[in-house]
Write an enzyme that holds these catalytic residues in place. Structure first.
Site, short mmCIF file in Angstrom:
data_model
loop_
_atom_site.label_atom_id
_atom_site.label_comp_id
_atom_site.label_asym_id
_atom_site.label_seq_id
_atom_site.Cartn_x
_atom_site.Cartn_y
_atom_site.Cartn_z
N GLY A 1 0.84 -1.29 0.08
CA GLY A 1 0.10 0.18 0.07
C GLY A 1 0.77 1.17 -0.19
CG ASN A 2 -0.46 4.51 -1.45
OD1 ASN A 2 -0.95 5.60 -0.84
ND2 ASN A 2 -0.87 4.09 -2.64
NE ARG A 3 3.86 8.25 5.17
CZ ARG A 3 4.53 9.25 5.38
NH1 ARG A 3 5.45 9.59 4.69
NH2 ARG A 3 4.32 10.35 5.90
#
Ligand SMILES: Cc1cc2nc3c(=O)[nH]c(=O)nc-3n(C[C@H](O)[C@H](O)[C@H](O)COP(=O)(O)O)c2cc1C
Length: 416
Positions: A219-221
């Site tokens: 995923g990412n932030r």
């Protein structure tokens, strides 16, 4: 031509408001002025009266000889309650300079003067131009008051950096030049005037997650706050908003259609379906560039494998595909989170290769902005102009992005 209600508060920069009135009336805007009692110690009401051609009001019990009318309008036979009438008639309420004291009162809903009561009654766009000493401006109390006002949709014009009024002082806090104030007001007015009314706006928000197995993902932030702020701002301007969200933990505002698209593939599908039904596409979601080639069923057990190597494959470039499939009169805005000094150059490249109308770039090497934060600082780049948006709440940055969309669309109309 618009009706601009100008609120002037007690600060050194009040003299610049006179020039604002001169410029605004030269552009044929009708201007009425409300001063706080403190501001009359800096600039007298007679100067404003001479420039506006209308009485300047100060006290909340002052009789208004124009009964709430703006210059050039007929005076009503009925004598209304002044602060309600002025606020109701104004197309825009500019408070410039806005003192720390008045900002604090507005943030907390005080109505102890004609100016603050009018601001509370105003339903038109309210634009605030703080001006004060840098220590006062940077104080957490002022900053939190400003953030509170911005979260309610008040547009706050960031003060300029430079020489301040007291001797040898330099810093942030100068009132921007009157011409810049007027440009900000005119942009806000054109944005408020129906450009977004009924416009179909598709916004993507959040960050995609690409499954490794049934438990884990890449995923990412991205929190989705920027996309939500855009959706909220477009909704407030009368747009029909569809939000495609990927893993956003925040509640989405009422009044919009929400589609959940947790992975890049689902995001692609939802965007491709939504594109033909929108006039504006704002791609604020962070979509994975790579995903695992295969997804393991169940949960990979640590004991089963000596180590784990993931085979990744690139995801399709959704933005480029959408831009390639666009219809005439659609506006497509991409977002880029870039790192370091080359951020602008890299975004410029994306703008061209993906054939976007605009790209909004933030430099993620700067602290306190972007991912997960409530604030952002961006540059909006188009093929013919570029606009830096100073650090502000995401809602406020969203408003500036929508202003840019409005500008792009009206430039497009003009060139047709
Ligand atoms: C000489 C002088 C200059 C001032 N300049 C500023 C200023 O630039 N910005 C500000 O926020 N307050 C400034 N103040 C303080 C405000 O005038 C004071 O807070 C006042 O109560 C503001 O009232 P108002 O917000 O109702 O106009 C100044 C005060 C003095 C005496």
């Amino acid at each position: 031509m618009a009706r601009i209600l100008l609120g002037v508060t007690g600060g050194i920069a009040a003299y610049k408001s006179l020039e604002f009135v001169r410029l605004a009336t030269a552009r044929e805007h009708a201007v009425r002025v409300i001063q706080t009692p403190a501001s009359t110690r800096f600039v007298g009401r007679a100067s404003f009266e001479a420039l506006t051609g209308a009485p300047t009001l100060v006290g909340d019990h002052d009789a208004d000889p124009l009964r709430g009318a703006f210059p050039g309008e007929q005076i009503d036979a009925h004598d209304p309650i002044t602060h309600l009438a002025l606020a109701a008639k104004a197309d825009l309420f500019l408070i410039a300079p806005a003192s720390a004291n008045t900002i604090a009162k507005l943030a907390h809903g005080f109505a102890d003067s004609l100016l603050t009561s009018s601001a509370l009654a105003a339903r038109c766009p309210v634009v605030l131009a703080p001006a004060m000493n840098n220590l006062m401006y940077e104080h957490p109390a002022t900053q939190s008051n400003i953030a509170r006002l911005e979260s309610r949709g008040v547009q706050v014009i960031t003060p300029a950096v430079g020489r301040l009024a007291s001797r040898d002082e330099h810093g942030i806090g100068r009132l921007p030049e009157p011409q810049q104030l007027l440009e900000a007001c005119e942009q806000r007015l054109s944005a408020a005037r129906g450009l977004f009314d009924g416009l179909r706006v598709l916004v993507t928000a959040g960050g995609t997650r690409e499954p490794i197995d049934d438990v884990r993902f890449i995923g990412n932030r991205s929190s989705g706050k920027m996309g939500l702020a855009l959706a909220q701002a477009a909704l407030a301007r009368g747009a029909e908003v569809t939000l495609i969200e990927a893993n956003v933990a925040l509640a989405s505002p009422a009044g919009l259609r929400v589609i959940h698209a947790p992975t890049a593939a689902e995001m692609q599908r939802a965007c491709e379906e939504g594109l033909p039904r929108c006039e504006v596409l704002l791609m604020a979601a962070a979509v994975a560039d790579f995903r695992p080639k295969a997804r393991f069923d169940g949960k990979i057990k640590k004991q089963q494998l000596p180590g784990l190597t993931l085979d990744l494959e690139p995801t399709p470039d959704i933005l480029a595909r959408l831009a390639g499939a666009r219809q005439p009169r659609q506006t497509i805005v991409g977002f880029a989170a870039e790192h370091g000094e080359r951020a602008l150059a890299l975004a410029q490249q994306k703008l061209q290769t993906k054939e976007l109308d605009a790209i909004v770039v933030n430099d993620i090497s700067k602290p306190g902005i972007g991912f997960e934060s409530d604030a952002n600082e961006v540059t909006i780049i188009t093929s013919s102009w570029q606009q830096a948006v100073a650090k502000a709440s995401k809602r406020s940055v969203a408003e500036r992005i929508l202003d840019a969309v409005a500008r792009l669309r009206s430039e497009g109309e003009a060139s047709r």
